[in-house]
Design a protein around this motif. Structure first.
Motif, PDB file in Angstrom:
ATOM      1  N   MET A   1       1.103  -1.134   0.323  1.00  0.00           N
ATOM      2  CA  MET A   1       0.158  -0.250   0.014  1.00  0.00           C
ATOM      3  C   MET A   1       0.808   1.433  -0.189  1.00  0.00           C
ATOM      4  SD  MET A   1      -3.080   1.094   2.228  1.00  0.00           S
ATOM      5  CE  MET A   1      -3.427  -0.290   3.333  1.00  0.00           C
ATOM      6  N   LYS A   2       0.377   2.319  -0.543  1.00  0.00           N
ATOM      7  CA  LYS A   2       1.237   3.858  -0.761  1.00  0.00           C
ATOM      8  C   LYS A   2       0.007   5.000  -0.894  1.00  0.00           C
ATOM      9  CE  LYS A   2       3.129   4.090  -4.951  1.00  0.00           C
ATOM     10  NZ  LYS A   2       3.483   3.128  -6.448  1.00  0.00           N
ATOM     11  N   ILE A   3       0.341   5.658  -0.241  1.00  0.00           N
ATOM     12  CA  ILE A   3      -0.581   6.983  -0.096  1.00  0.00           C
ATOM     13  C   ILE A   3      -0.170   7.867  -1.185  1.00  0.00           C
ATOM     14  CG2 ILE A   3       1.809   8.313   0.575  1.00  0.00           C
ATOM     15  CD1 ILE A   3      -0.667   9.780   2.440  1.00  0.00           C
ATOM     16  N   LYS A   4      -1.488   7.594  -2.176  1.00  0.00           N
ATOM     17  CA  LYS A   4      -0.872   8.361  -3.219  1.00  0.00           C
ATOM     18  C   LYS A   4      -1.780   9.708  -3.256  1.00  0.00           C
ATOM     19  CE  LYS A   4      -0.681   5.853  -6.838  1.00  0.00           C
ATOM     20  NZ  LYS A   4       0.398   6.549  -7.309  1.00  0.00           N
ATOM     21  N   HIS A   5      -2.652  10.091  -2.294  1.00  0.00           N
ATOM     22  CA  HIS A   5      -2.800  11.964  -1.879  1.00  0.00           C
ATOM     23  C   HIS A   5      -2.795  12.636  -0.682  1.00  0.00           C
ATOM     24  CE1 HIS A   5      -5.783  14.965  -2.422  1.00  0.00           C
ATOM     25  NE2 HIS A   5      -6.450  14.242  -1.296  1.00  0.00           N
ATOM     26  N   LEU A   6      -2.550  13.344  -0.677  1.00  0.00           N
ATOM     27  CA  LEU A   6      -2.308  14.542   0.152  1.00  0.00           C
ATOM     28  C   LEU A   6      -2.689  16.666   0.191  1.00  0.00           C
ATOM     29  CD1 LEU A   6      -0.435  15.040   2.972  1.00  0.00           C
ATOM     30  CD2 LEU A   6       1.298  15.706   1.792  1.00  0.00           C
ATOM     31  N   TYR A  23       9.620  23.808 -10.299  1.00  0.00           N
ATOM     32  CA  TYR A  23      10.491  23.143  -9.327  1.00  0.00           C
ATOM     33  C   TYR A  23      10.568  22.273  -9.402  1.00  0.00           C
ATOM     34  CZ  TYR A  23      11.627  28.481  -8.608  1.00  0.00           C
ATOM     35  OH  TYR A  23      12.258  29.279  -9.094  1.00  0.00           O
ATOM     36  N   PHE A  24       9.363  21.235  -9.793  1.00  0.00           N
ATOM     37  CA  PHE A  24       9.236  20.020  -9.403  1.00  0.00           C
ATOM     38  C   PHE A  24       8.337  19.615 -10.048  1.00  0.00           C
ATOM     39  CE2 PHE A  24       9.816  22.328  -5.237  1.00  0.00           C
ATOM     40  CZ  PHE A  24      11.097  21.558  -4.953  1.00  0.00           C
ATOM     41  N   GLY A  25       7.874  19.996 -11.350  1.00  0.00           N
ATOM     42  CA  GLY A  25       7.218  19.502 -12.723  1.00  0.00           C
ATOM     43  C   GLY A  25       6.025  18.546 -12.084  1.00  0.00           C
ATOM     44  N   PHE A  40      -0.809  16.615 -10.357  1.00  0.00           N
ATOM     45  CA  PHE A  40      -0.104  15.160 -10.335  1.00  0.00           C
ATOM     46  C   PHE A  40       0.927  15.260 -10.986  1.00  0.00           C
ATOM     47  CE2 PHE A  40      -4.436  15.753 -11.235  1.00  0.00           C
ATOM     48  CZ  PHE A  40      -5.430  14.689 -11.466  1.00  0.00           C
ATOM     49  N   ASP A  41       1.967  14.276 -10.052  1.00  0.00           N
ATOM     50  CA  ASP A  41       3.725  13.637  -9.610  1.00  0.00           C
ATOM     51  C   ASP A  41       2.824  12.833 -11.552  1.00  0.00           C
ATOM     52  OD1 ASP A  41       2.974  12.055  -9.192  1.00  0.00           O
ATOM     53  OD2 ASP A  41       4.431  11.515  -7.556  1.00  0.00           O
ATOM     54  N   ASP A  42       4.577  12.382 -12.264  1.00  0.00           N
ATOM     55  CA  ASP A  42       4.507  11.515 -12.948  1.00  0.00           C
ATOM     56  C   ASP A  42       4.435   9.938 -12.178  1.00  0.00           C
ATOM     57  OD1 ASP A  42       7.310  11.360 -11.529  1.00  0.00           O
ATOM     58  OD2 ASP A  42       7.894  11.826 -13.527  1.00  0.00           O
ATOM     59  N   ASP A  43       4.087   9.400 -11.389  1.00  0.00           N
ATOM     60  CA  ASP A  43       3.350   8.327 -10.464  1.00  0.00           C
ATOM     61  C   ASP A  43       2.181   8.545  -9.868  1.00  0.00           C
ATOM     62  OD1 ASP A  43       4.333   5.678  -9.733  1.00  0.00           O
ATOM     63  OD2 ASP A  43       4.713   6.711  -7.165  1.00  0.00           O
ATOM     64  N   GLY A  44       1.759   9.600 -10.280  1.00  0.00           N
ATOM     65  CA  GLY A  44       0.016   8.944 -10.400  1.00  0.00           C
ATOM     66  C   GLY A  44      -0.132   9.507  -8.959  1.00  0.00           C
TER      67      GLY A  44
END
Length: 112
Positions: A1-6, A23-25, A40-44
């Motif tokens: 399980m990984k966190i996907k939203h903050l 600065y962080f794409g 969103f980042d490139d990992d969802g």
């Protein structure tokens, strides 16, 4: 399980959004003026920004953007410095790292 939203409460959604995109794409998937943005980042991973009148995170609160190597950490540090942000040079601590106060009232750590 990984966190996907903050969700972060920020004083200015537009400037915080621009900072994270620049600065962080991160990519904005939708916004409502200066009251809300979904990034969103490139990992969802989804980082939402919501406007708040008073933002008071604990002194040690921060979000992190790990980099692949020290060169990338140095490049982000230099770019922030050139753009007028008050950043100290990276140092070896729990990793090669530095912190920056982001527009909107939160702290970002950049590390590898």
């Amino acid at each position: 399980m990984k966190i996907k939203h903050l969700n972060l409460t920020v004083t200015n959604v537009s400037t915080a959004r621009t900072f994270l995109e620049t600065y962080f794409g991160m990519t904005c998937g939708g916004s409502r003026g200066n009251s809300f943005a979904a990034l969103f980042d490139d990992d969802g991973f989804v980082l939402t920004l919501m406007k708040g009148e008073e933002v008071r995170y604990p002194k040690t609160f921060h979000i992190g953007f790990p980099q692949e190597n020290e060169e990338q950490v140095n490049a982000i540090n230099q770019r922030l410095k050139e753009d007028g942000f008050d950043v100290k040079p990276p140092q070896q601590a729990h990793g090669y790292t530095f912190y920056v106060e982001a527009p909107g009232g939160f702290t970002v750590e950049v590390l590898c």
